[in-house]
Design a protein around this motif. Sequence first.
Motif, short mmCIF file in Angstrom:
data_model
loop_
_atom_site.label_atom_id
_atom_site.label_comp_id
_atom_site.label_asym_id
_atom_site.label_seq_id
_atom_site.Cartn_x
_atom_site.Cartn_y
_atom_site.Cartn_z
N GLY A 154 68.63 -9.99 99.97
CA GLY A 154 70.05 -9.45 100.35
C GLY A 154 70.16 -9.34 101.94
N GLN A 155 70.42 -8.12 102.21
CA GLN A 155 70.65 -7.61 103.52
C GLN A 155 69.50 -7.84 104.51
N VAL B 84 83.75 -5.33 109.51
CA VAL B 84 82.96 -4.69 110.73
C VAL B 84 83.52 -3.13 110.89
N CYS B 85 84.84 -3.44 111.52
CA CYS B 85 85.48 -2.12 111.95
C CYS B 85 85.72 -1.00 110.71
N SER C 149 73.76 -1.00 106.24
CA SER C 149 73.16 -2.33 106.00
C SER C 149 74.53 -3.28 106.09
N TYR C 150 75.62 -3.13 105.22
CA TYR C 150 76.74 -3.93 105.29
C TYR C 150 77.09 -4.30 106.68
N THR C 151 77.45 -3.21 107.51
CA THR C 151 77.93 -3.36 108.62
C THR C 151 77.04 -4.08 109.89
N THR D 231 83.84 -9.24 100.33
CA THR D 231 84.56 -10.75 100.50
C THR D 231 83.23 -11.24 101.58
N VAL D 232 83.29 -10.71 102.53
CA VAL D 232 82.27 -11.13 103.57
C VAL D 232 80.96 -11.24 103.22
#
Length: 555
Positions: free
Chosen positions: A125-126, A493-494, A440-442, A111-112
């Motif tokens: 993207g990232q 993030v967590c 990469s997401y975090t 979602t983020v």
Amino acid sequence: MGASMELHAVNRPGSAGNKNCVDEVGKTPHVVESELPSADQRDAQALARLGKKPVLKRRFSFIAMLGFTCTVLVTWEVIPIIYVTGLTNGGTAGFAYSYLFALVGSLSIFTVLGEMASLAPTSGGQYHWTYMLAPASCRKFFSYIMGWLVICGWQALVASSAYLSANLILTLVTMNNSGYSPTQWQGTLLYWALMALAILVNLYSSTILPKLEFFILALHILGFFAFLIPMVYMSPQKATSTEVWTQFNNGGDWPTMALSVFVGLIGSVFANNGTDCAVHMAEETRNANYVIPWCVVATSVLNGILGLGTLLSMLYVTPNIEAVLDSPTGKLGFPFMQVVLDSVGSYAGATVMISIVIAMFVFAVIAFLATASRIVFAFGRDKGLPFWQTMATVHPKTAIPNYAIFLITGVACFVGIINIGSATAFNIILSIGISSLYSSYTITELLLLWRRIRGDIRKPSEMSNYTWQANELVWGPFHIPGVLGIALNAFAVCYGIIVIIFCFFPTTVNPDAAHMNWACLITAAVIFFAIAYYLIYAKKVYQGPVVEIAPHQVS
């Protein structure tokens, strides 16, 4: 597309190889008249705000992209594959609870991610987002490392999906022919055949790929019922709810049961991973800053629910787990085939049901290759790769990045050679899939959290009387505002940090080389290589996302 749009840009001084760059402040832009319909015009404007010209054709609608993302996730189809992982560390109860946690965590992550895709709908993207969100003093460096992490992660997913598909086919043959014993070279040949199919579809069927996704989406949903209903209805034995929801297992001999459950969590993470594929296809999607985030969320919800249904069904129809693991298909790593066979009691029926899973994995190989090639194209366009001019080239007729597709396929086929000599070495290379992508997401979502707490990202209403510059931080139409957005971002993030930590754990306390988790080593090697290449050469060339056109040059 039935219409045309001409884009003019100021040439970068001294750069004959890139005739469409704009980075001289103060030059008078050429205001462009456009004949495009409003929808295409909005897409071109959204891309121009990121400094990019439209060179890929927008073929995907919402439903087509939803089919594409569901094809990549194949969550309910993956659940049977990770069956052993969840049961070894966690047992039936641990597997069920950890999947629910992974479902909520993945939904928050993506979602983020959808918010960032709405803010900046680009194939990069990232790495592009990292450049936009990171402090100016280090954004070029971190953006470059991020690009390599994402490319290597998706390269690993391409290879692993083809590898799983090949082994599923061989194991199905074994189930129907007890005298057959598959060999590694046969698996590699089948692996290469699947890669050949994937490259042919990507190169020569690009125009029908969005239409094909409608069929795949239907197969994905209908196949779920065709797989589950016979298995549940015809199963002669079923476990009780007490057995399913209260029995834990610490097969890895970890100090505590909780630690064992978190180690087993990674299987559920793998089943819900890869929704960012939609992000990397953004430049081929109509109305991307709306469609991409909603596809990401819808896919996470739809696939998560289907995956949960498959998981619970399999847990209830497997009362004797030890017998399933000791079966011929269990010894080859796919005990779910024995579960299906025991449930329906028919080799023909079980073969049809398992073939649905295999078909979806084959389609996933095609989608994985398409996604990975777009990242290579984008990073090449921004001069982040060796031979970047070639990697950024698209075919003049099909608007497909052919050379990027060749590169991803070639690397995957080369890696496949290793499997002939050592399956362990092959799996070591593939272990980077989850660690690199979740890194990469975090990281990007941590940077977004920092920016949104500081209030650095503007609302669109604040830009009404403002001349846009490339890569401005402005919320897109998909945005969760206020404290709720900050809380969701923080939780994502967590959760990402938890996944990164446990994706480096082996399945047992004292593993041998064949069962060791080498993800930490391979991820570190990729980062080390990227840093070394950046310091030696790339920092002279890579300046972050190249500005090809200014936002105000699209009227």
